[in-house]
Design a protein around this motif. Structure first.
Motif, PDB file in Angstrom:
ATOM      1  N   GLY A  73       0.367  -1.438   0.022  1.00  0.00           N
ATOM      2  CA  GLY A  73       0.242   0.309  -0.577  1.00  0.00           C
ATOM      3  C   GLY A  73       0.803   1.126  -0.600  1.00  0.00           C
ATOM      4  O   GLY A  73       2.142   1.069   0.227  1.00  0.00           O
ATOM      5  N   TYR A  74       0.620   2.739   0.215  1.00  0.00           N
ATOM      6  CA  TYR A  74       0.544   3.933   0.113  1.00  0.00           C
ATOM      7  C   TYR A  74       1.830   4.123   1.284  1.00  0.00           C
ATOM      8  O   TYR A  74       2.247   4.796   0.705  1.00  0.00           O
ATOM      9  CB  TYR A  74      -0.237   4.549  -0.589  1.00  0.00           C
ATOM     10  CG  TYR A  74      -1.079   4.761  -2.343  1.00  0.00           C
ATOM     11  CD1 TYR A  74      -0.425   4.586  -3.079  1.00  0.00           C
ATOM     12  CD2 TYR A  74      -2.356   5.115  -2.178  1.00  0.00           C
ATOM     13  CE1 TYR A  74      -0.131   5.011  -4.556  1.00  0.00           C
ATOM     14  CE2 TYR A  74      -2.437   4.870  -3.692  1.00  0.00           C
ATOM     15  CZ  TYR A  74      -1.827   4.576  -4.374  1.00  0.00           C
ATOM     16  OH  TYR A  74      -1.926   4.894  -6.339  1.00  0.00           O
ATOM     17  N   ASN A  75       1.540   3.899   2.150  1.00  0.00           N
ATOM     18  CA  ASN A  75       1.100   3.928   3.957  1.00  0.00           C
ATOM     19  C   ASN A  75       3.092   3.593   3.702  1.00  0.00           C
ATOM     20  O   ASN A  75       4.227   4.020   3.573  1.00  0.00           O
ATOM     21  CB  ASN A  75       0.043   3.186   4.593  1.00  0.00           C
ATOM     22  CG  ASN A  75       1.468   4.062   5.580  1.00  0.00           C
ATOM     23  OD1 ASN A  75       1.185   5.253   6.055  1.00  0.00           O
ATOM     24  ND2 ASN A  75       1.603   2.981   6.557  1.00  0.00           N
ATOM     25  N   ALA A  76       3.230   2.592   3.665  1.00  0.00           N
ATOM     26  CA  ALA A  76       4.376   1.360   3.047  1.00  0.00           C
ATOM     27  C   ALA A  76       5.209   2.402   2.143  1.00  0.00           C
ATOM     28  O   ALA A  76       6.733   2.672   2.272  1.00  0.00           O
ATOM     29  CB  ALA A  76       4.239   0.397   3.544  1.00  0.00           C
ATOM     30  N   GLU A  77       5.269   2.668   0.885  1.00  0.00           N
ATOM     31  CA  GLU A  77       5.924   3.377  -0.067  1.00  0.00           C
ATOM     32  C   GLU A  77       5.821   4.143   0.162  1.00  0.00           C
ATOM     33  O   GLU A  77       7.301   4.315  -0.348  1.00  0.00           O
ATOM     34  CB  GLU A  77       4.883   2.883  -1.550  1.00  0.00           C
ATOM     35  CG  GLU A  77       5.363   3.664  -2.692  1.00  0.00           C
ATOM     36  CD  GLU A  77       4.426   3.736  -3.778  1.00  0.00           C
ATOM     37  OE1 GLU A  77       4.598   5.008  -4.597  1.00  0.00           O
ATOM     38  OE2 GLU A  77       3.485   2.732  -4.483  1.00  0.00           O
ATOM     39  N   LEU A  78       5.640   5.190   0.778  1.00  0.00           N
ATOM     40  CA  LEU A  78       5.656   6.660   1.101  1.00  0.00           C
ATOM     41  C   LEU A  78       6.937   6.838   2.626  1.00  0.00           C
ATOM     42  O   LEU A  78       7.815   7.336   2.315  1.00  0.00           O
ATOM     43  CB  LEU A  78       3.965   7.378   1.612  1.00  0.00           C
ATOM     44  CG  LEU A  78       2.743   7.696   0.545  1.00  0.00           C
ATOM     45  CD1 LEU A  78       2.309   8.583   0.805  1.00  0.00           C
ATOM     46  CD2 LEU A  78       3.901   8.597  -0.987  1.00  0.00           C
TER      47      LEU A  78
END
Length: 131
Positions: free
Chosen positions: A60-65
């Motif tokens: 997901g975006y959270n881990a990617e960011l």
């Protein structure tokens, strides 16, 4: 450094639990947090592995960011100031586009640190907390 070692032990222990492994986005985020600890400890090789490791799509975006922040801190910590600056600018844009404004604010703090990077032990706190 005792706090960092303790935080690392806690995260490593949590990453071994079956419950955490069932929640892939949370698990990936916890792994990425290790990268911040490694930057603060000056363990740049380990931080690099986390910063450059491909994340599963399900992370997901959270881990990617979050991984982008670690990458920027790692770059800044190793003295790649212009690349860290570019990383921070791209991260600000991506975080805003996704609506993750907390990560945009942290990337802005990372960007502000690029001309005069702090000590490695202070870097995650300065990026994430702003003080």
């Amino acid at each position: 450094t005792e706090d960092l070692a303790g935080a690392e032990r806690c995260l490593q222990h949590a990453l071994q639990t079956d419950e955490l492994k069932l929640d892939l986005p949370f698990y990936c985020g916890a792994e990425v947090y290790l990268g911040m600890i490694y930057v603060a400890q000056g363990r740049m090789s380990e931080a690099q592995q986390i910063a450059e490791r491909p994340l599963p799509k399900e992370a997901g975006y959270n881990a990617e960011l979050l991984q982008g922040l670690v990458r920027g801190m790692w770059l800044l910590g190793r003295g790649d100031l212009s690349v860290a600056r570019t990383c921070a600018i791209q991260l600000i844009s991506r975080a805003r586009a996704c609506g993750f404004l907390i990560y945009a604010a942290e990337a802005e703090r990372l960007l502000a640190l690029t001309p005069y990077p702090p000590l490695l032990a202070e870097l995650p706190r300065r990026v994430c907390c702003g003080w």
